[in-house]
Design a protein around this motif. Structure first.
Motif, PDB file in Angstrom:
ATOM      1  N   GLU A 355      52.118  60.046  12.735  1.00 23.56           N
ATOM      2  CA  GLU A 355      51.297  58.723  12.842  1.00 23.56           C
ATOM      3  C   GLU A 355      49.685  59.122  13.031  1.00 23.56           C
ATOM      4  N   SER A 358      47.257  60.738   9.949  1.00 21.87           N
ATOM      5  CA  SER A 358      46.713  59.942   8.967  1.00 21.87           C
ATOM      6  C   SER A 358      45.080  59.287   9.426  1.00 21.87           C
ATOM      7  N   THR A 359      44.839  59.230  10.783  1.00 20.13           N
ATOM      8  CA  THR A 359      43.624  58.617  11.240  1.00 20.13           C
ATOM      9  C   THR A 359      42.808  59.522  12.110  1.00 20.13           C
ATOM     10  N   VAL A 360      43.539  60.420  12.595  1.00 19.92           N
ATOM     11  CA  VAL A 360      42.953  61.658  13.546  1.00 19.92           C
ATOM     12  C   VAL A 360      42.859  62.952  12.709  1.00 19.92           C
ATOM     13  N   TRP A 404      36.053  55.402  16.546  1.00 15.61           N
ATOM     14  CA  TRP A 404      37.500  56.393  16.620  1.00 15.61           C
ATOM     15  C   TRP A 404      38.527  56.170  17.353  1.00 15.61           C
ATOM     16  N   LYS A 407      40.991  53.715  16.606  1.00 15.82           N
ATOM     17  CA  LYS A 407      41.959  54.117  15.288  1.00 15.82           C
ATOM     18  C   LYS A 407      43.132  55.107  15.907  1.00 15.82           C
ATOM     19  N   SER A 410      45.402  53.282  17.954  1.00 16.38           N
ATOM     20  CA  SER A 410      46.318  52.511  16.976  1.00 16.38           C
ATOM     21  C   SER A 410      47.523  53.352  16.617  1.00 16.38           C
ATOM     22  N   SER A 411      47.170  54.429  16.379  1.00 20.27           N
ATOM     23  CA  SER A 411      47.962  55.303  15.740  1.00 20.27           C
ATOM     24  C   SER A 411      49.179  55.741  16.658  1.00 20.27           C
TER      25      SER A 411
END
Length: 431
Positions: A355, A358-360, A404, A407, A410-411
Motif C-alpha cells: 500500500e 504507491s504513495t511513499v 505528505w 498521503k 491514508s495508505s
C-alpha cells in the motif's frame, strides 16, 4: 506544599510508581475514541530558565535556575555511567541545544517529562563519579532558586559500592503536587458497553517522547514528528468507525518500552503499529525512504541490528535501570502463539509495503527484521515503521509536510483496514 506531600514525593515506593503508570495508561485507554485529554495548566508547574556546567574532570557542578524551589532525588546508575535527577513536573524553558555539549565529568545531559507529574534530568558521565553534594537554594538577592548538583570523580570500585540497594533510594519518578488529570465520565465506557464493542483494537505507538527526543536534525525531533503522524493515523482510522484506536501516548510523555507492549497485550489488541523516524550517522553515508520492521531473533542485516540496538536503549536514555526489567516476555518467545503472531506480523508488513509504495518513497530494502523489544508481545501482531530518515533532507521535508503525512497515513490506514477485515472474516468463519 505540605510536609506530608514532600515526604510522599521523596519516599515514593515502587507500588506508588506502578500505580501512577497504571493510572496514566488507564485514562489514556479510556479515552481511546479520541476524546479530548484534560491537562493541568503549564503555569502551575515550576519553570526552569537556564542550566549550566562548571568545573573540570575531577569535580563538576551542575546548576539549574528555576522560579521556585522544588523537591528532588538524585541517584547514580552504571553501564553506562549516568546520574538521574527526579523532580516534580517542570516546564523546561531552556535555550535550544542545552545539554548537547558536556563539561568536565558530564558528556551531555537531557531533560523532560518522564510521566504525568514527574520530570527527569539524565546526565551521561565520562566515567564513574559520585554525587558529593546536591541541594536547592532558595531565591535570594535577585537570584532565582537553583538546584545544584556537585559531582566528584571516583574509581569503579567506589562507584559500584554506591549502587548497593541499601545505599540508594528507589529509582522512581517524582510525583508533582498538582491535581491529577481526570477523564470526563462520558469518555469512560461502561462495562456493558465495552463488552458489546466488538471492533478490533488497533494500538498506535508513537516512539520516544518526554525526556527521550529520539533522532534529531535541523531543529526537528523524532518524538514530535512521529506523534503528529500517529495522531493523524488515529484520526483517519477513527473516521472509518471500524476500529477502536488506542494511543500509547498522545502527548509529549515518556513511556517505557515494556509498558507500550503491556498496553497492547492488556487490551488484546488485534494490531500494534509503532511509528519511528530513523537517522543514519554521517560516517555511514546517506539513506532514505520508509522501512517496515518485524520481530526476529536474528537481525536481517547490520543496519537493522543497529536500529534495534538504538531503539532498545530508549529506557536507558530516560534513566531507567535495564537490569531491573522483567524477563517474562523473553521467556515465552518460543511459544506456539508467538510463532503464529510472527506469521501475522509478516503478512501485515508485506501488505503495508504494497500500500505504501504507491504513495511513499520506500527504502531500497523496505522489509527488515530484528529483536525490537517493543515488538515482543507474543499474542499481538506487531510492526515498527520507520516512516523516513530525519538525516536525509528530502525525507525530512516530507516528514514535516502535512500533505505528505496525509498521503502516507491514508495508505497505512488502507493496509490496516485490509488486514483486519480479512483476519476478522477468517476468525468469524472458523467459529
Amino acid at each position: 506544599m505540605t510536609s506530608r506531600t514532600n515526604q510522599r514525593v521523596l519516599l515514593g515506593c515502587a507500588l506508588l510508581c506502578a500505580a501512577a503508570f497504571v493510572c496514566a495508561d488507564s485514562w489514556r485507554l479510556s479515552a481511546a475514541e479520541s476524546q479530548p485529554q484534560p491537562s493541568v495548566a503549564v503555569a502551575n508547574f515550576p519553570t526552569a530558565s537556564a542550566a549550566r556546567l562548571a568545573g573540570d574532570g575531577k569535580q563538576t557542578r551542575f546548576i539549574l535556575d528555576i522560579d521556585q524551589a522544588v523537591t528532588f532525588r538524585a541517584v547514580t546508575l552504571a553501564d553506562p555511567y549516568r546520574v538521574v535527577v527526579d523532580v516534580p513536573q517542570v516546564n523546561f524553558q531552556l535555550p535550544a541545544g542545552t545539554g548537547v555539549e558536556g563539561w568536565g565529568l558530564v558528556k551531555a545531559f537531557r531533560y523532560g517529562l518522564v510521566m504525568p507529574g514527574g520530570s527527569r534530568i539524565v546526565f551521561d558521565l565520562t566515567g564513574p563519579a559520585k554525587i558529593a553534594k546536591s541541594y536547592v537554594l532558595e531565591a535570594a538577592n535577585g537570584q532565582p532558586a537553583r538546584l545544584v548538583l556537585e559531582l566528584e570523580e571516583v574509581d569503579r570500585t567506589a562507584f559500584v559500592q554506591s549502587l548497593l540497594p541499601e545505599k540508594r533510594p528507589e529509582l522512581r519518578p517524582a510525583i508533582a503536587d498538582a491535581p491529577p488529570a481526570t477523564v470526563p465520565a462520558a469518555a469512560v465506557p461502561e462495562a456493558g458497553q465495552q463488552k458489546v464493542d466488538g471492533r478490533p483494537i488497533v494500538v498506535i505507538d508513537p516512539g520516544h517522547g518526554g525526556i527521550d527526543n529520539g533522532t534529531q536534525s535541523s531543529g526537528e525531533s523524532e518524538k514530535n514528528l512521529v506523534l503528529a503522524f500517529g495522531l493523524a493515523l488515529r484520526d483517519r482510522l477513527d473516521k472509518t468507525g471500524k476500529f477502536r484506536v488506542v494511543m500509547t501516548r498522545d502527548d509529549d510523555t515518556f513511556i517505557p518500552l515494556n509498558d507500550r507492549v503491556k498496553v497492547a497485550r492488556g487490551l488484546k489488541a488485534a494490531l500494534f503499529v509503532s511509528i519511528h523516524a530513523d537517522a543514519l550517522p554521517k560516517a555511514e553515508g546517506d539513506a532514505q525512504g520508509a522501512t517496515i520492521y518485524t520481530l526476529s531473533d536474528k537481525a536481517s542485516d547490520a543496519e537493522a541490528q543497529r536500529l534495534a540496538d538504538a531503539e532498545n536503549r530508549a529506557d536507558a536514555i530516560a534513566g531507567f535501570n535495564l537490569a531491573e526489567e522483567p524477563t517474562d516476555v523473553a521467556d515465552i518467545l518460543i511459544d506456539l502463539t508467538q510463532r503464529e503472531t510472527r506469521t501475522f506480523s509478516s503478512h501485515f508488513a508485506r501488505l503495508l509495503m504494497g500500500e505504501m509504495k504507491s504513495t511513499v518513497r520506500m527504502h531500497k530494502h523496505p522489509l527488515k527484521s530484528a529483536g525490537f523489544r517493543v515488538l515482543k508481545a507474543p499474542d499481538v501482531p506487531s510492526v515498527l515503521v520507520e516512516v523516513g530518515y530525519v538525516s536525509n533532507k528530502g525525507d525530512l521535508e516530507h516528514l514535516v509536510s502535512e500533505g505528505w503525512r496525509s498521503k502516507a497515513v491514508s495508505s497505512m490506514a488502507q493496509a490496516i483496514d485490509g488486514f483486519l477485515t480479512k483476519r476478522m472474516a477468517t476468525a468469524g468463519s472458523s467459529n
